[in-house]
Design a protein around this motif. Structure first.
Motif, short mmCIF file in Angstrom:
data_model
loop_
_atom_site.label_atom_id
_atom_site.label_comp_id
_atom_site.label_asym_id
_atom_site.label_seq_id
_atom_site.Cartn_x
_atom_site.Cartn_y
_atom_site.Cartn_z
N UNK A 1 52.42 40.19 44.23
CA UNK A 1 52.80 39.17 45.23
C UNK A 1 52.69 37.77 44.63
N UNK A 2 51.54 37.48 43.99
CA UNK A 2 51.39 36.10 43.47
C UNK A 2 52.37 35.83 42.32
N UNK A 3 52.66 36.88 41.53
CA UNK A 3 53.59 36.66 40.41
C UNK A 3 55.04 36.48 40.89
N UNK A 4 55.31 36.93 42.13
CA UNK A 4 56.69 36.81 42.65
C UNK A 4 56.98 35.44 43.27
N UNK A 5 55.92 34.67 43.58
CA UNK A 5 56.15 33.42 44.31
C UNK A 5 57.05 32.48 43.51
N UNK A 6 56.70 32.26 42.24
CA UNK A 6 57.46 31.29 41.44
C UNK A 6 58.93 31.68 41.30
N UNK A 7 59.25 32.93 40.86
CA UNK A 7 60.68 33.26 40.76
C UNK A 7 61.41 33.18 42.09
N UNK A 8 60.72 33.54 43.17
CA UNK A 8 61.40 33.48 44.47
C UNK A 8 61.73 32.04 44.84
N UNK A 9 60.72 31.16 44.77
CA UNK A 9 60.95 29.75 45.14
C UNK A 9 62.02 29.15 44.22
N UNK A 10 61.95 29.51 42.95
CA UNK A 10 62.91 28.97 41.99
C UNK A 10 64.33 29.37 42.38
N UNK A 11 64.53 30.67 42.62
CA UNK A 11 65.89 31.15 42.96
C UNK A 11 66.36 30.60 44.28
N UNK A 12 65.47 30.51 45.24
CA UNK A 12 65.87 30.10 46.58
C UNK A 12 66.21 28.62 46.65
N UNK A 13 65.41 27.76 45.98
CA UNK A 13 65.61 26.32 46.17
C UNK A 13 65.97 25.54 44.90
N UNK A 14 65.63 26.11 43.72
CA UNK A 14 65.77 25.28 42.52
C UNK A 14 66.56 25.96 41.41
#
Ligand SMILES: C[S@@+](CC[C@H](N)C(=O)[O-])C[C@H]1O[C@@H](n2cnc3c(N)ncnc32)[C@H](O)[C@@H]1O
Lengths: 170, 313
Positions: free
Chosen positions: A153-166
């Motif tokens: 879960x914690x390792x997925x936060x960065x790729x998710x936020x990156x793909x979704x917004x940046x």
């Protein structure tokens, strides 16, 4: 010691930093304090949702257990074993960050290159060590399961936020 | 085997007209393979090209802007602005001392890319209000993006499309960051000569210090911070191509200029020195500059100190 609260605090803190990292390098403006705060909040929000996964996994383990009290004790032991490597990691990050912000530019560069850079790269490794820690501390396979779900879960936060917004430069 | 940077090969500009030239993907892939860099060849082979095998210029521009945006993050983390002002502050103080307090001065950043340095100086006002700030770059797409970013934040600076060897803007001081290693052999001397022949009072060019640690540090730092494989690749190659102290001082030894190196290898902690400048100043500026730098001027050395046995090596 009940490791739930410190683990939750570390998880949410990590999520806020993950939000920042997902954004960093995507915005070439000079003044971007607000954008940085927004990215950290996005990470925090995504982290809060994703961290429901290990919480639900732990809940399911307890519900399925013949002896919930014993199962809870085992999970708590595993949680402490999971927390120790992550706590050390967080301490190293805190020291590097302090050095980065407090020292003059030459030494602060050093804190970045030998501290914060490698620590960023080593995050998955520390999650793996934390899982091993849960086993070593007597948490059994249930702690390993909850720990692995929490780590994912914690390792997925960065790729998710990156793909979704940046995904693209702003 | 020469070390080649992908970004140098996929954007080719006619130095005379400034026009963008078509680049065939297969040619670049072959060149990189021949230079013994199959990883770089694979990165280029994956870039979009038209039916004629010419790299899609719009896609290349987007990629370059993306990579430079990530590069800016490294500049921010390495505090490039502060590093520069540490030297440029005293330099402008010395210039003001000589030219009179009320003069207007102009700083031109050569190879300014997205113009981080110029925009940062404009946003912070670190060099004072009477220094006009201009960025020059050979890549039209980067110039346009630098301009857009400056306007978006209302910053008082401008960006010009031009060539380092045929400078379109006169300056009091020319600067650059991370550009010197792109110029090899005689081109490096020509680069300094063009500025010495101009009306400029000084130049101050920052580039990666050629230490043994530089490629390792560059690998780690780019790996941790950059997403596109092109940026990671070129970041390490830049460190491998960094000029030595001797090369820089020799190339900057041009008529009318006193060449100096700040923080040469022997005088500085290689862990802390990531970028450091070679300076060329009009000889009469040396004493006022040293005075303005105070104790830090110990780290400012000429070729004579570097070649003294046991000194600054
Ligand atoms: C590694 S980038 C550095 C960009 C920027 N100074 C920075 O620190 O982020 C090198 C830059 O030099 C520019 N450049 C290369 N050759 C040039 C030339 N002959 N004249 C002007 N700019 C040049 C490239 O277009 C590129 O933007």
């Amino acid at each position: 010691m009940n490791p739930v609260l410190p683990l939750l605090a570390l998880g949410l803190l990590d999520a806020a930093f993950s939000g920042f990292r997902a954004y960093a390098g995507r915005d070439a403006r000079i003044r971007k304090h607000r954008a940085v705060v927004r990215a950290a909040l996005r990470g925090l929000a995504v982290g809060a949702v994703l961290l429901l996964a290990p919480a639900l996994t732990a809940g399911a383990v307890l519900l399925a257990a013949d002896d919930p009290d014993r199962a809870y004790g085992v999970l708590a032991d595993g949680g402490v074993g999971f927390l120790v490597p992550l706590g050390l990691y967080a301490l190293a990050v805190a020291v590097s960050l302090l050095a980065y912000f407090a020292l003059p530019f030459r030494a602060s560069t050093l804190a970045m290159v030998v501290g914060l850079g490698p620590l960023t790269l080593a995050r998955p490794l520390f999650v793996a060590v934390a899982c091993a820690g849960a086993l070593v501390a007597g948490g059994g396979w249930t702690s390993l399961l909850v720990g692995a779900v929490a780590g994912a879960a914690v390792l997925c936060v960065e790729p998710f936020v990156h793909r979704r917004w940046y995904a693209m430069p702003l | 085997m020469p070390h080649l940077e992908i970004s140098d090969l996929i954007t080719v500009t006619d130095p005379l007209s400034g026009a963008r030239l078509p680049v065939r993907r297969g040619d670049v892939v072959r060149l990189l393979q021949e230079s013994g860099d199959p990883r770089a060849a694979r990165i280029v082979a994956g870039l979009p090209a038209g039916r004629d095998d010419v790299l899609d210029p719009l896609a290349v521009d987007r990629l370059m802007i993306g990579v430079h945006t990530e590069m800016q993050r490294l500049s921010e983390e390495l505090r490039i602005g502060e590093r520069l002002v540490h030297v440029l502050g005293p330099l402008f103080e010395a210039i003001r001392e000589i030219a009179g307090r009320r003069g207007r001065f102009r700083l031109v950043d050569i190879g300014s890319g997205l113009g981080y340095l110029v925009r940062w100086l404009a946003a912070t006002g670190a060099l004072g209000p009477n220094v006009e700030l201009i960025g020059v770059d050979l890549d039209a797409a980067l110039v346009a993006e630098a301009d857009r970013l400056a306007r978006a934040e209302g910053l008082d600076c401008r960006f010009v499309h031009g060539n380092a060897f045929d400078l379109p803007e006169i300056a009091t001081v020319y600067v650059s960051t991370g550009v010197l290693h792109h110029f090899r052999g005689p081109a490096l001397t020509e680069f300094f000569e063009a500025q010495a022949d101009s009306q400029a009072l000084a130049f101050c060019h920052f580039d990666i210090a050629a230490t043994r640690l530089a490629p390792v540090g560059a690998w780690m730092f780019h790996r941790a911070r950059m997403r596109h494989p092109l940026g990671r690749h070129d970041g390490v190659v830049s460190a491998l191509r960094a000029h030595t102290d001797d090369t820089l001082l020799r190339a900057a030894t041009v008529p009318g200029i006193r060449p100096l190196l700040y923080e040469p290898r022997g005088l500085s902690n290689p862990f802390c020195t990531t970028l450091r400048p070679v300076l060329g100043i009009r000889p009469y500026l040396e004493d006022p500059l040293r005075l303005a730098m105070g104790r830090a001027s110990r780290r400012l050395v000429g070729a004579e100190q570097l070649s003294r046995p046991g000194a600054a090596r």
